[in-house]
Design an enzyme around this catalytic site. Sequence first.
Site, PDB file in Angstrom:
ATOM      1  N   LYS A  22     -51.268  10.498 -69.592  1.00  0.00           N
ATOM      2  CA  LYS A  22     -51.412  11.211 -68.306  1.00  0.00           C
ATOM      3  C   LYS A  22     -51.250  12.711 -68.499  1.00  0.00           C
ATOM      4  O   LYS A  22     -52.063  13.504 -68.031  1.00  0.00           O
ATOM      5  CB  LYS A  22     -50.346  10.719 -67.311  1.00  0.00           C
ATOM      6  N   ASN A  23     -50.173  13.103 -69.182  1.00  0.00           N
ATOM      7  CA  ASN A  23     -49.875  14.534 -69.238  1.00  0.00           C
ATOM      8  C   ASN A  23     -50.786  15.278 -70.215  1.00  0.00           C
ATOM      9  O   ASN A  23     -50.841  16.506 -70.194  1.00  0.00           O
ATOM     10  CB  ASN A  23     -48.393  14.762 -69.556  1.00  0.00           C
ATOM     11  N   ARG A  91     -48.777  18.590 -58.625  1.00  0.00           N
ATOM     12  CA  ARG A  91     -48.325  19.752 -59.389  1.00  0.00           C
ATOM     13  C   ARG A  91     -49.184  20.029 -60.606  1.00  0.00           C
ATOM     14  O   ARG A  91     -49.436  21.176 -60.961  1.00  0.00           O
ATOM     15  CB  ARG A  91     -46.885  19.503 -59.843  1.00  0.00           C
ATOM     16  N   CYS A 115     -40.769  19.739 -56.119  1.00  0.00           N
ATOM     17  CA  CYS A 115     -40.834  18.297 -55.948  1.00  0.00           C
ATOM     18  C   CYS A 115     -39.449  17.750 -56.132  1.00  0.00           C
ATOM     19  O   CYS A 115     -38.500  18.482 -56.367  1.00  0.00           O
ATOM     20  CB  CYS A 115     -41.862  17.672 -56.871  1.00  0.00           C
ATOM     21  N   ARG A 120     -39.354  23.629 -59.593  1.00  0.00           N
ATOM     22  CA  ARG A 120     -40.595  23.742 -60.358  1.00  0.00           C
ATOM     23  C   ARG A 120     -41.410  25.003 -60.055  1.00  0.00           C
ATOM     24  O   ARG A 120     -42.534  24.949 -59.550  1.00  0.00           O
ATOM     25  CB  ARG A 120     -41.433  22.472 -60.187  1.00  0.00           C
ATOM     26  N   ASP A 305     -38.844  12.818 -69.519  1.00  0.00           N
ATOM     27  CA  ASP A 305     -39.586  11.765 -68.809  1.00  0.00           C
ATOM     28  C   ASP A 305     -39.086  10.355 -69.152  1.00  0.00           C
ATOM     29  O   ASP A 305     -39.445   9.398 -68.465  1.00  0.00           O
ATOM     30  CB  ASP A 305     -41.090  11.862 -69.117  1.00  0.00           C
ATOM     31  N   ILE A 327     -33.585  19.605 -68.541  1.00  0.00           N
ATOM     32  CA  ILE A 327     -34.876  20.239 -68.241  1.00  0.00           C
ATOM     33  C   ILE A 327     -35.063  20.445 -66.736  1.00  0.00           C
ATOM     34  O   ILE A 327     -35.456  21.526 -66.293  1.00  0.00           O
ATOM     35  CB  ILE A 327     -36.052  19.387 -68.793  1.00  0.00           C
ATOM     36  N   ARG A 397     -48.984   6.937 -59.955  1.00  0.00           N
ATOM     37  CA  ARG A 397     -49.477   8.238 -60.424  1.00  0.00           C
ATOM     38  C   ARG A 397     -49.532   8.284 -61.936  1.00  0.00           C
ATOM     39  O   ARG A 397     -50.319   9.035 -62.504  1.00  0.00           O
ATOM     40  CB  ARG A 397     -48.541   9.368 -59.951  1.00  0.00           C
TER      41      ARG A 397
END
Length: 415
Positions: A22-23, A91, A115, A120, A305, A327, A397
Amino acid sequence: MDSFLIEGGLPLNGEVTISGSKNAVLPILAATLLTSETCIIRRVPDLSDVGFMLKILQSLGAEVTQDGSTLTIRAANISGRGDYELIRKMRGSICILGPLLARLKEAVVSLPGGCVIGTRPIDLHLKGLRGLGAQVEVEAGYVRVHASRLEGQMIFLGGRVGPTVLGTANLMMAATLASGITVIESAACEPEVVDLAGLLIAMGAKVRGAGTPTITIVGVDRLHGADYAVIPDRIEAGTFLLAAAITRSHLRISPVIPEHLGAVITKLEEAGCTIQHDGIGLTVKADRITAVDLRTQPFPGFPTDLQAPFMSLLATAQGTSVITENIFENRLQHVAELQRMGAAIRMQGNTAFVEGVSRLSGAPVQGSDLRASAAMVLAGLAADGITTVQGLEFLDRGYADFEGKLNAVGASIRR
Ligand code: EPU
């Protein structure tokens, strides 16, 4: 709103196929805006975030066709003004800013909001683009960037907690078409940045050093089309390793690039799992899990994550684990939900002290963001009785067919 009904306590066994990252794919899709030629992107995961990004590209004028997990994108005639509502929702859409600026010399994009995991900000993205000579105005919910020309510079991109992944992506994309040489110092080293660089190089960009803190980009006049396959999703892979561990089971997951999971594999082994690499996949076996300490860090450190899913595992370990989130300032909301399932967790600032319990018990719980939702599903797999998980709009998502993949190896999850 959809929810999952999970019957806990079933062992898992079998093989899981990992989807594209995804990223990695979100900035890669944005990068197709850098050329008027056709780009073919393969191994695209079936996720709602990808659907959003494609709608954004289409709203800018790109033509998109899909054949299974392969996308063909042609951004021949595009505008630099994105749809406010579409962009605000995701985002990751901030990474259209760099390519639009590079290609059209201007872009107007709605500001992505904060979020649930933190505020962010995008100050580093804007600092990077300003460094190339762009004028940046933030006004009435929009950010407007424009430049008569972009000029390469040495730009230090480190922020208060270190590098920025999408900020590095944005600046790298903008610099591909700038004149002269751009050097990004304190660049993010994440594999997703390396994957984006791979596509940019395939499009004719001159990028060196991706994967290290110093990335050098020599600007070129134009980029061309490319045919490119996205890397496997290391966070999805890590989540399935954890699914095997929390159910004390045996799974093989593939394809994976083990170097992308170094910190995660090390921590799972420290906790008592046996993990073997066979060239394409990883086999994980878990029996007895003991406490380990972890701190989230930029790559190659332990990824933020996977902090929530790993906490679900450690809630069932022998002994007390100490987990620190470095983070994002607000990424421990799953703690309260795990406590509802009987987890013994004490909080102090951004640190959780997790005292393992012998059994979690099923309960109605809520995932507050994508990874927290995955953490709840993992806890549900291990818990006694029935767990219902709400917050699937987040899960969808970022995990392609999460319940389908888990059910195929023995879980019992109904939507
Ligand atoms: N930051 C700033 N200013 C900026 C940008 C970031 O202060 O201009 C701060 C952030 O607030 C945060 C830290 O820097 O404290 C790192 O944020 P980063 O910019 O690296 O995050 P991101 O690029 O917006 C991506 C992933 C996230 C992942 C982070 C960290 C995508 C679409 N998102 O976000 O993924 O957690 O990197 O690895 O690539 C997820 O998949 O669940 C997810 C949230």
